[in-house]
Design a protein around this motif. Structure first.
Motif, mmCIF file in Angstrom:
data_model
loop_
_atom_site.group_PDB
_atom_site.id
_atom_site.type_symbol
_atom_site.label_atom_id
_atom_site.label_comp_id
_atom_site.label_asym_id
_atom_site.label_seq_id
_atom_site.Cartn_x
_atom_site.Cartn_y
_atom_site.Cartn_z
ATOM 1 N N LYS A 112 15.686 5.585 -6.679
ATOM 2 C CA LYS A 112 15.298 5.125 -5.338
ATOM 3 C C LYS A 112 13.865 4.617 -5.334
ATOM 4 O O LYS A 112 13.559 3.598 -4.712
ATOM 5 N N HIS A 113 12.986 5.341 -6.021
ATOM 6 C CA HIS A 113 11.592 4.904 -6.084
ATOM 7 C C HIS A 113 11.476 3.549 -6.777
ATOM 8 O O HIS A 113 10.707 2.689 -6.357
ATOM 9 N N LEU A 114 12.272 3.374 -7.847
ATOM 10 C CA LEU A 114 12.244 2.088 -8.550
ATOM 11 C C LEU A 114 12.704 0.976 -7.619
ATOM 12 O O LEU A 114 12.169 -0.136 -7.653
ATOM 13 N N ALA A 115 13.679 1.288 -6.772
ATOM 14 C CA ALA A 115 14.159 0.284 -5.828
ATOM 15 C C ALA A 115 13.038 -0.111 -4.866
ATOM 16 O O ALA A 115 12.853 -1.296 -4.548
ATOM 17 N N VAL A 116 12.261 0.886 -4.424
ATOM 18 C CA VAL A 116 11.139 0.607 -3.530
ATOM 19 C C VAL A 116 10.100 -0.260 -4.228
ATOM 20 O O VAL A 116 9.640 -1.273 -3.680
ATOM 21 N N LEU A 117 9.749 0.132 -5.445
ATOM 22 C CA LEU A 117 8.745 -0.631 -6.204
ATOM 23 C C LEU A 117 9.246 -2.038 -6.489
ATOM 24 O O LEU A 117 8.473 -3.002 -6.464
ATOM 25 N N ASP A 118 10.552 -2.154 -6.746
ATOM 26 C CA ASP A 118 11.134 -3.469 -7.023
ATOM 27 C C ASP A 118 11.077 -4.345 -5.773
ATOM 28 O O ASP A 118 10.801 -5.536 -5.840
ATOM 29 N N ARG A 119 11.332 -3.731 -4.612
ATOM 30 C CA ARG A 119 11.369 -4.477 -3.354
ATOM 31 C C ARG A 119 10.014 -5.109 -3.036
ATOM 32 O O ARG A 119 9.955 -6.206 -2.483
ATOM 33 N N VAL A 120 8.933 -4.415 -3.382
ATOM 34 C CA VAL A 120 7.604 -4.982 -3.128
ATOM 35 C C VAL A 120 7.084 -5.739 -4.338
ATOM 36 O O VAL A 120 5.934 -6.180 -4.353
ATOM 37 N N GLY A 121 7.918 -5.871 -5.376
ATOM 38 C CA GLY A 121 7.554 -6.710 -6.509
ATOM 39 C C GLY A 121 6.622 -6.080 -7.517
ATOM 40 O O GLY A 121 6.050 -6.782 -8.348
ATOM 41 N N LEU A 122 6.439 -4.748 -7.441
ATOM 42 C CA LEU A 122 5.537 -4.113 -8.400
ATOM 43 C C LEU A 122 6.202 -3.901 -9.754
ATOM 44 O O LEU A 122 5.525 -3.800 -10.772
ATOM 45 N N SER A 136 14.830 7.628 -18.465
ATOM 46 C CA SER A 136 13.687 7.981 -19.304
ATOM 47 C C SER A 136 12.507 8.436 -18.455
ATOM 48 O O SER A 136 11.806 9.381 -18.802
ATOM 49 N N LEU A 137 12.305 7.767 -17.308
ATOM 50 C CA LEU A 137 11.199 8.154 -16.436
ATOM 51 C C LEU A 137 11.431 9.542 -15.842
ATOM 52 O O LEU A 137 10.517 10.343 -15.740
ATOM 53 N N SER A 138 12.685 9.809 -15.454
ATOM 54 C CA SER A 138 12.975 11.082 -14.787
ATOM 55 C C SER A 138 12.719 12.258 -15.726
ATOM 56 O O SER A 138 12.441 13.365 -15.265
ATOM 57 N N GLN A 139 12.806 12.015 -17.031
ATOM 58 C CA GLN A 139 12.571 13.102 -17.986
ATOM 59 C C GLN A 139 11.110 13.525 -18.008
ATOM 60 O O GLN A 139 10.793 14.617 -18.460
ATOM 61 N N GLU A 140 10.231 12.670 -17.547
ATOM 62 C CA GLU A 140 8.803 13.023 -17.532
ATOM 63 C C GLU A 140 8.307 13.290 -16.124
ATOM 64 O O GLU A 140 7.116 13.374 -15.890
ATOM 65 N N ARG A 200 3.248 6.527 -7.909
ATOM 66 C CA ARG A 200 1.996 6.250 -8.610
ATOM 67 C C ARG A 200 2.099 6.733 -10.054
ATOM 68 O O ARG A 200 1.706 6.025 -10.995
ATOM 69 N N THR A 201 2.667 7.912 -10.257
ATOM 70 C CA THR A 201 2.837 8.429 -11.612
ATOM 71 C C THR A 201 3.798 7.564 -12.410
ATOM 72 O O THR A 201 3.590 7.320 -13.600
ATOM 73 N N MET A 202 4.838 7.062 -11.739
ATOM 74 C CA MET A 202 5.784 6.193 -12.431
ATOM 75 C C MET A 202 5.082 4.951 -12.967
ATOM 76 O O MET A 202 5.319 4.528 -14.105
ATOM 77 N N ILE A 203 4.234 4.370 -12.145
ATOM 78 C CA ILE A 203 3.486 3.194 -12.608
ATOM 79 C C ILE A 203 2.599 3.562 -13.782
ATOM 80 O O ILE A 203 2.521 2.830 -14.769
ATOM 81 N N ASP A 204 1.944 4.728 -13.683
ATOM 82 C CA ASP A 204 1.128 5.207 -14.807
ATOM 83 C C ASP A 204 1.963 5.271 -16.074
ATOM 84 O O ASP A 204 1.543 4.805 -17.130
ATOM 85 N N LEU A 205 3.151 5.857 -15.966
ATOM 86 C CA LEU A 205 4.016 6.019 -17.136
ATOM 87 C C LEU A 205 4.448 4.675 -17.699
ATOM 88 O O LEU A 205 4.436 4.467 -18.920
ATOM 89 N N LEU A 206 4.844 3.780 -16.811
ATOM 90 C CA LEU A 206 5.288 2.469 -17.281
ATOM 91 C C LEU A 206 4.159 1.712 -17.970
ATOM 92 O O LEU A 206 4.381 0.980 -18.934
ATOM 93 N N LEU A 207 2.940 1.915 -17.479
ATOM 94 C CA LEU A 207 1.800 1.242 -18.108
ATOM 95 C C LEU A 207 1.459 1.882 -19.448
ATOM 96 O O LEU A 207 1.125 1.192 -20.411
ATOM 97 N N TRP A 228 0.818 -1.203 0.000
ATOM 98 C CA TRP A 228 0.000 0.000 0.000
ATOM 99 C C TRP A 228 0.854 1.256 0.000
ATOM 100 O O TRP A 228 0.658 2.158 -0.827
ATOM 101 N N SER A 229 1.810 1.337 0.907
ATOM 102 C CA SER A 229 2.586 2.573 0.989
ATOM 103 C C SER A 229 3.487 2.731 -0.225
ATOM 104 O O SER A 229 3.933 3.833 -0.532
ATOM 105 N N ALA A 230 3.748 1.642 -0.947
ATOM 106 C CA ALA A 230 4.505 1.753 -2.194
ATOM 107 C C ALA A 230 3.701 2.562 -3.206
ATOM 108 O O ALA A 230 4.241 3.425 -3.888
ATOM 109 N N VAL A 231 2.424 2.300 -3.302
ATOM 110 C CA VAL A 231 1.595 3.057 -4.243
ATOM 111 C C VAL A 231 1.017 4.307 -3.587
ATOM 112 O O VAL A 231 0.295 5.064 -4.224
ATOM 113 N N GLY A 232 1.353 4.532 -2.322
ATOM 114 C CA GLY A 232 0.874 5.711 -1.623
ATOM 115 C C GLY A 232 1.602 6.971 -2.051
ATOM 116 O O GLY A 232 1.048 8.060 -1.984
ATOM 117 N N ASP A 233 2.822 6.815 -2.502
ATOM 118 C CA ASP A 233 3.611 7.972 -2.929
ATOM 119 C C ASP A 233 3.175 8.454 -4.306
ATOM 120 O O ASP A 233 3.071 7.654 -5.241
#
Lengths: 115, 115
Positions: free
Chosen positions: B49-59, B35-39, B19-26, B10-15
């Motif tokens: 760092k955010h990718l590391a967090v998302l990776d840690r929870v398997g998203l 590439s993500l940082s440019q948007e 959340r925008t990063m996931i939107d972009l990747l989708l 939950w707190s992974a997608v709370g930030d």
DNA sequence: ACCCACCTGCAACCAAAGGTTGCATATCGA
DNA sequence: TCGATATGCAACCTTTGGTTGCAGGTGGGT
């Protein structure tokens, strides 16, 4: 598309302690910082700060009653928060389904070429 | 009842940034920290760092490709996250409806006494 | 092969958020 | 009035999100 979500409202319910607090207020009815802290793994002061955050985004309101401040959930605002949760969920869900559909189409295409 | 939600997920997608990063990747498909940082309104290192967090929870998962690390969304895990969002939303929604029903019952009762 | 451009990771450092303790204040009840 | 209880405020610590700076791989021209 960044789903135009109210970040303040979202991050208010993003905290696990605050989410539990809302659960408690909904289940047991209005409560104070002290009463809530007795059912949570944090101190009264921490709960008090969380209540301030929830109050700032309008998810709860305080009703001063004598020496205590009794907080209750703002139902309309919580309904708005729930709507946003399901909105983001629906967006992601739609994208996931679209991705899956495309993947299946590619799969079918590959099979056709292979035959 | 604390809705038994995976707090990490939950707190992974709370930030909001995550959340925008996931939107972009989708929306745009797999991407790198650069590439993500440019948007996004944050630096590459923050995104990393955010990718590391998302990776840690398997998203998300990383696919090293030459000099870059291309990240893609784990669809099953995201579906799980979406399920939790709607689960909490549904719980709160149910409680709100119950409260409203009780309020209406009290209302009716008061009216009866008044007549 | 070489050099340059590019992507990445790591470390130091900063500010805000969540949490704690300690203390002062105000109210209820006997 | 006096003690118990509820609150608010301030200082302090730790984690987290964010930044800058720097060193190490990898790719592509020339």
């Amino acid at each position: 598309m960044s789903t135009t979500v109210d970040d303040d409202l979202w991050s208010a319910v993003g905290d696990p302690v605050r989410r539990t607090m809302i659960d408690l207020l909904l289940a047991d009815g209005p409560g104070t910082a002290t009463s809530l802290s007795q059912e949570l793994p944090v101190t009264r002061q921490a709960v008090s700060k969380h209540l301030a955050v929830l109050d700032r985004v309008g998810l709860v309101h305080a009703a001063p009653a004598g020496r205590e401040r009794r907080y209750h959930v703002d139902e309309a605002q919580l309904a708005r928060a729930v709507a946003q949760l399901s909105s983001v969920g629906a967006t992601w869900d739609a994208r996931l389904r679209r991705i899956k559909r495309i993947a299946e189409a590619i799969e079918r295409n590959r099979d056709n070429e292979g035959e």
